[in-house]
Design a protein around this motif. Structure first.
Motif, PDB file in Angstrom:
ATOM      1  N   SER A 120      54.056 -32.399 -32.713  1.00 59.14           N
ATOM      2  CA  SER A 120      52.702 -31.884 -32.935  1.00 59.14           C
ATOM      3  C   SER A 120      52.500 -31.758 -34.446  1.00 59.14           C
ATOM      4  O   SER A 120      53.386 -31.237 -35.139  1.00 59.14           O
ATOM      5  CB  SER A 120      52.580 -30.498 -32.271  1.00 59.14           C
ATOM      6  OG  SER A 120      51.661 -29.679 -32.949  1.00 59.14           O
ATOM      7  N   THR A 121      51.374 -32.248 -34.944  1.00 53.73           N
ATOM      8  CA  THR A 121      51.140 -32.163 -36.391  1.00 53.73           C
ATOM      9  C   THR A 121      51.023 -30.697 -36.829  1.00 53.73           C
ATOM     10  O   THR A 121      51.407 -30.345 -37.944  1.00 53.73           O
ATOM     11  CB  THR A 121      49.891 -32.963 -36.800  1.00 53.73           C
ATOM     12  OG1 THR A 121      48.794 -32.561 -35.987  1.00 53.73           O
ATOM     13  CG2 THR A 121      50.112 -34.463 -36.645  1.00 53.73           C
ATOM     14  N   ASN A 122      50.501 -29.824 -35.951  1.00 56.88           N
ATOM     15  CA  ASN A 122      50.448 -28.393 -36.305  1.00 56.88           C
ATOM     16  C   ASN A 122      51.869 -27.841 -36.463  1.00 56.88           C
ATOM     17  O   ASN A 122      52.160 -27.092 -37.397  1.00 56.88           O
ATOM     18  CB  ASN A 122      49.721 -27.588 -35.220  1.00 56.88           C
ATOM     19  CG  ASN A 122      48.221 -27.533 -35.453  1.00 56.88           C
ATOM     20  OD1 ASN A 122      47.626 -28.485 -35.944  1.00 56.88           O
ATOM     21  ND2 ASN A 122      47.597 -26.425 -35.086  1.00 56.88           N
TER      22      ASN A 122
ATOM     23  N   SER B 140      54.035 -36.215 -29.181  1.00 61.31           N
ATOM     24  CA  SER B 140      54.723 -36.103 -27.887  1.00 61.31           C
ATOM     25  C   SER B 140      54.490 -34.729 -27.270  1.00 61.31           C
ATOM     26  O   SER B 140      54.729 -34.521 -26.086  1.00 61.31           O
ATOM     27  CB  SER B 140      56.219 -36.334 -28.080  1.00 61.31           C
ATOM     28  OG  SER B 140      56.706 -35.438 -29.062  1.00 61.31           O
ATOM     29  N   ASN B 141      54.036 -33.780 -28.079  1.00 61.91           N
ATOM     30  CA  ASN B 141      53.811 -32.427 -27.547  1.00 61.91           C
ATOM     31  C   ASN B 141      52.538 -31.857 -28.180  1.00 61.91           C
ATOM     32  O   ASN B 141      52.545 -30.773 -28.747  1.00 61.91           O
ATOM     33  CB  ASN B 141      55.039 -31.553 -27.856  1.00 61.91           C
ATOM     34  CG  ASN B 141      54.972 -30.207 -27.177  1.00 61.91           C
ATOM     35  OD1 ASN B 141      54.368 -30.064 -26.107  1.00 61.91           O
ATOM     36  ND2 ASN B 141      55.563 -29.206 -27.801  1.00 61.91           N
ATOM     37  N   GLY B 142      51.457 -32.634 -28.089  1.00 63.56           N
ATOM     38  CA  GLY B 142      50.186 -32.186 -28.658  1.00 63.56           C
ATOM     39  C   GLY B 142      49.759 -30.898 -27.973  1.00 63.56           C
ATOM     40  O   GLY B 142      49.829 -30.785 -26.749  1.00 63.56           O
ATOM     41  N   ARG B 143      49.346 -29.949 -28.769  1.00 62.87           N
ATOM     42  CA  ARG B 143      48.998 -28.639 -28.203  1.00 62.87           C
ATOM     43  C   ARG B 143      47.509 -28.358 -28.314  1.00 62.87           C
ATOM     44  O   ARG B 143      46.864 -28.720 -29.295  1.00 62.87           O
ATOM     45  CB  ARG B 143      49.792 -27.536 -28.909  1.00 62.87           C
ATOM     46  CG  ARG B 143      51.279 -27.648 -28.651  1.00 62.87           C
ATOM     47  CD  ARG B 143      52.065 -26.466 -29.160  1.00 62.87           C
ATOM     48  NE  ARG B 143      52.001 -26.317 -30.609  1.00 62.87           N
ATOM     49  CZ  ARG B 143      51.248 -25.412 -31.229  1.00 62.87           C
ATOM     50  NH1 ARG B 143      50.500 -24.560 -30.535  1.00 62.87           N
ATOM     51  NH2 ARG B 143      51.248 -25.341 -32.539  1.00 62.87           N
ATOM     52  N   GLY B 144      46.969 -27.718 -27.281  1.00 63.04           N
ATOM     53  CA  GLY B 144      45.570 -27.322 -27.279  1.00 63.04           C
ATOM     54  C   GLY B 144      45.450 -25.816 -27.364  1.00 63.04           C
ATOM     55  O   GLY B 144      46.443 -25.110 -27.568  1.00 63.04           O
TER      56      GLY B 144
ATOM     57  N   ASN C 226      35.129 -24.497 -29.883  1.00 58.50           N
ATOM     58  CA  ASN C 226      35.717 -25.505 -30.760  1.00 58.50           C
ATOM     59  C   ASN C 226      35.961 -26.862 -30.104  1.00 58.50           C
ATOM     60  O   ASN C 226      36.890 -27.565 -30.489  1.00 58.50           O
ATOM     61  CB  ASN C 226      37.035 -24.973 -31.342  1.00 58.50           C
ATOM     62  CG  ASN C 226      37.952 -24.497 -30.240  1.00 58.50           C
ATOM     63  OD1 ASN C 226      37.516 -24.331 -29.109  1.00 58.50           O
ATOM     64  ND2 ASN C 226      39.199 -24.298 -30.545  1.00 58.50           N
ATOM     65  N   ASP C 227      35.149 -27.205 -29.117  1.00 59.00           N
ATOM     66  CA  ASP C 227      35.246 -28.563 -28.569  1.00 59.00           C
ATOM     67  C   ASP C 227      34.033 -29.344 -29.033  1.00 59.00           C
ATOM     68  O   ASP C 227      32.937 -28.798 -29.125  1.00 59.00           O
ATOM     69  CB  ASP C 227      35.218 -28.558 -27.032  1.00 59.00           C
ATOM     70  CG  ASP C 227      36.504 -28.040 -26.429  1.00 59.00           C
ATOM     71  OD1 ASP C 227      37.540 -28.082 -27.113  1.00 59.00           O
ATOM     72  OD2 ASP C 227      36.460 -27.599 -25.264  1.00 59.00           O
ATOM     73  N   VAL C 228      34.238 -30.622 -29.282  1.00 58.23           N
ATOM     74  CA  VAL C 228      33.102 -31.476 -29.614  1.00 58.23           C
ATOM     75  C   VAL C 228      32.931 -32.480 -28.478  1.00 58.23           C
ATOM     76  O   VAL C 228      33.898 -33.102 -28.021  1.00 58.23           O
ATOM     77  CB  VAL C 228      33.311 -32.183 -30.973  1.00 58.23           C
ATOM     78  CG1 VAL C 228      32.135 -33.098 -31.278  1.00 58.23           C
ATOM     79  CG2 VAL C 228      33.458 -31.133 -32.089  1.00 58.23           C
TER      80      VAL C 228
ATOM     81  N   CYS D 284      36.672 -34.485 -28.819  1.00 53.00           N
ATOM     82  CA  CYS D 284      37.540 -33.894 -29.843  1.00 53.00           C
ATOM     83  C   CYS D 284      37.870 -32.446 -29.510  1.00 53.00           C
ATOM     84  O   CYS D 284      37.000 -31.707 -29.046  1.00 53.00           O
ATOM     85  CB  CYS D 284      36.812 -33.946 -31.190  1.00 53.00           C
ATOM     86  SG  CYS D 284      37.711 -33.168 -32.529  1.00 53.00           S
ATOM     87  N   GLY D 285      39.120 -32.074 -29.746  1.00 51.53           N
ATOM     88  CA  GLY D 285      39.529 -30.677 -29.596  1.00 51.53           C
ATOM     89  C   GLY D 285      40.098 -30.182 -30.913  1.00 51.53           C
ATOM     90  O   GLY D 285      40.669 -30.961 -31.684  1.00 51.53           O
ATOM     91  N   ILE D 286      39.917 -28.902 -31.156  1.00 54.87           N
ATOM     92  CA  ILE D 286      40.376 -28.327 -32.424  1.00 54.87           C
ATOM     93  C   ILE D 286      41.216 -27.078 -32.133  1.00 54.87           C
ATOM     94  O   ILE D 286      40.796 -26.216 -31.353  1.00 54.87           O
ATOM     95  CB  ILE D 286      39.163 -27.957 -33.324  1.00 54.87           C
ATOM     96  CG1 ILE D 286      38.314 -29.213 -33.588  1.00 54.87           C
ATOM     97  CG2 ILE D 286      39.631 -27.336 -34.639  1.00 54.87           C
ATOM     98  CD1 ILE D 286      37.033 -28.963 -34.356  1.00 54.87           C
TER      99      ILE D 286
ATOM    100  N   GLY E 261      44.129 -28.024 -36.649  1.00 54.24           N
ATOM    101  CA  GLY E 261      44.584 -29.251 -35.985  1.00 54.24           C
ATOM    102  C   GLY E 261      43.423 -29.879 -35.224  1.00 54.24           C
ATOM    103  O   GLY E 261      42.752 -29.221 -34.433  1.00 54.24           O
ATOM    104  N   ILE E 262      43.197 -31.152 -35.493  1.00 47.94           N
ATOM    105  CA  ILE E 262      42.054 -31.842 -34.881  1.00 47.94           C
ATOM    106  C   ILE E 262      42.572 -33.064 -34.124  1.00 47.94           C
ATOM    107  O   ILE E 262      43.314 -33.883 -34.679  1.00 47.94           O
ATOM    108  CB  ILE E 262      41.051 -32.287 -35.973  1.00 47.94           C
ATOM    109  CG1 ILE E 262      40.532 -31.059 -36.730  1.00 47.94           C
ATOM    110  CG2 ILE E 262      39.898 -33.086 -35.366  1.00 47.94           C
ATOM    111  CD1 ILE E 262      39.656 -31.387 -37.941  1.00 47.94           C
ATOM    112  N   GLY E 263      42.187 -33.181 -32.882  1.00 46.84           N
ATOM    113  CA  GLY E 263      42.549 -34.354 -32.073  1.00 46.84           C
ATOM    114  C   GLY E 263      41.274 -35.067 -31.662  1.00 46.84           C
ATOM    115  O   GLY E 263      40.445 -34.492 -30.948  1.00 46.84           O
TER     116      GLY E 263
HETATM  117  C1  BTN Z   1      42.031 -28.252 -27.558  1.00 40.49           C
HETATM  118  O1  BTN Z   1      41.255 -29.102 -27.147  1.00 40.49           O
HETATM  119  O2  BTN Z   1      42.390 -27.304 -26.826  1.00 40.49           O
HETATM  120  C2  BTN Z   1      42.541 -28.343 -28.962  1.00 40.49           C
HETATM  121  C3  BTN Z   1      43.287 -29.619 -29.182  1.00 40.49           C
HETATM  122  C4  BTN Z   1      43.834 -29.767 -30.580  1.00 40.49           C
HETATM  123  C5  BTN Z   1      44.642 -31.022 -30.737  1.00 40.49           C
HETATM  124  C6  BTN Z   1      45.083 -31.250 -32.145  1.00 40.49           C
HETATM  125  S1  BTN Z   1      45.778 -32.841 -32.379  1.00 40.49           S
HETATM  126  C7  BTN Z   1      46.371 -32.404 -33.941  1.00 40.49           C
HETATM  127  C8  BTN Z   1      46.903 -30.985 -33.814  1.00 40.49           C
HETATM  128  N1  BTN Z   1      48.258 -30.986 -33.318  1.00 40.49           N
HETATM  129  C9  BTN Z   1      48.363 -30.383 -32.129  1.00 40.49           C
HETATM  130  O3  BTN Z   1      49.420 -30.244 -31.485  1.00 40.49           O
HETATM  131  N2  BTN Z   1      47.159 -29.974 -31.715  1.00 40.49           N
HETATM  132  C10 BTN Z   1      46.131 -30.281 -32.689  1.00 40.49           C
END
Ligand code: BTN
Length: 225
Positions: free
Chosen positions: A11-13, A32-36, A93-95, A103-105, A122-124
């Motif tokens: 995760s970049t965060n 591999s473990n992007g977090r929301g 914070n959703d677009v 997009c999620g932030i 963190g922006i996805g």
């Molecule tokens: C959401 O929709 O709940 C927020 C999603 C945020 C995703 C981004 S991707 C870059 C950064 N790294 C993460 O693990 N999460 C944020």
């Protein structure tokens, strides 16, 4: 600001959290473990833009934390507009594009007393990535919206430029189309239909539930439009 480009990361965060110190922009081709938010995961297949901006602050009042959200949401909306998409913000914070999440932030702030000493934004952003079957009805990509394959680099360049700008709450409000309409509030223990009245200056949502006015924070609830 120093920019780090990675092929793949958990995760970049989390990368930022392991590399505290100077301000950083971290970009990965996939996670591999992007977090929301609210402990959820964020599907992060290659073809999307996964970016975190870590900033250290001197004395940024915690009471102004919504400003960080405003800046990142509006920067994403302006970026999408420059590619011909008409985005909407789903508080907080959703677009969305065409009613689906593009997009999620995830903003993670470090507090010291009444101040934010560091924020990781963190922006996805879904661009050319393939969405899993179970998200196809609720999520979309820039490719789907424009029917063009726009390079991740082109989007990234404009987004980083926009993230350096300052936006106001009125800029944020300009992307909200659902005030005065019924929305569903999803609490941990169930759902309630309410009328959305306004987004307050501190970022909380003012709603009317059964004739009663309530002001709620995004930590307690998610919105279904
Ligand atoms: C959401 O929709 O709940 C927020 C999603 C945020 C995703 C981004 S991707 C870059 C950064 N790294 C993460 O693990 N999460 C944020």
């Amino acid at each position: 600001m120093k920019i780090i480009n990675l092929k793949s990361i958990d995760s970049t965060n989390d990368y930022c959290k392991r590399n505290l110190g100077e301000d950083l922009i971290v970009i990965a081709e996939e996670q591999s473990n992007g977090r929301g938010t609210k402990g959820r995961s964020f599907v992060s297949n290659s073809g999307g833009l996964y970016i975190s901006v870590m900033k250290n602050y001197g004395e940024f009042p915690a009471s102004d934390s919504f400003k960080i959200m405003i800046n990142s949401c509006v920067a994403v909306c302006k970026t999408l507009e420059s590619f011909g998409v008409s985005p909407k913000i789903r508080w907080a914070n959703d677009v969305l594009a065409d009613g689906k999440k593009i997009c999620g932030i995830l903003i993670e702030n470090t507090l010291s007393d009444a101040y934010i000493s560091r924020s990781i934004v963190g922006i996805g952003l879904n661009i050319n990535n393939t969405l899993p079957e179970n998200l196809k009805d609720i999520a979309t990509t820039l490719f789907e919206q424009t029917e063009k394959s726009i390079s991740v680099e082109a989007v990234r360049k404009i987004l980083i430029e926009n993230l350096q700008k300052e936006y106001s709450i009125d800029d944020y409000r300009a992307y909200i189309s659902w005030l005065n309409s019924p929305v569903t509030l999803k609490f941990l223990d169930g759902e309630v239909v309410a009328k959305a009245i306004s987004v307050e200056n501190d970022g909380r949502l003012k709603v009317e539930i059964g004739g009663e006015i309530k002001i709620i924070s995004s930590a307690e609830v998610s919105l279904k439009l």
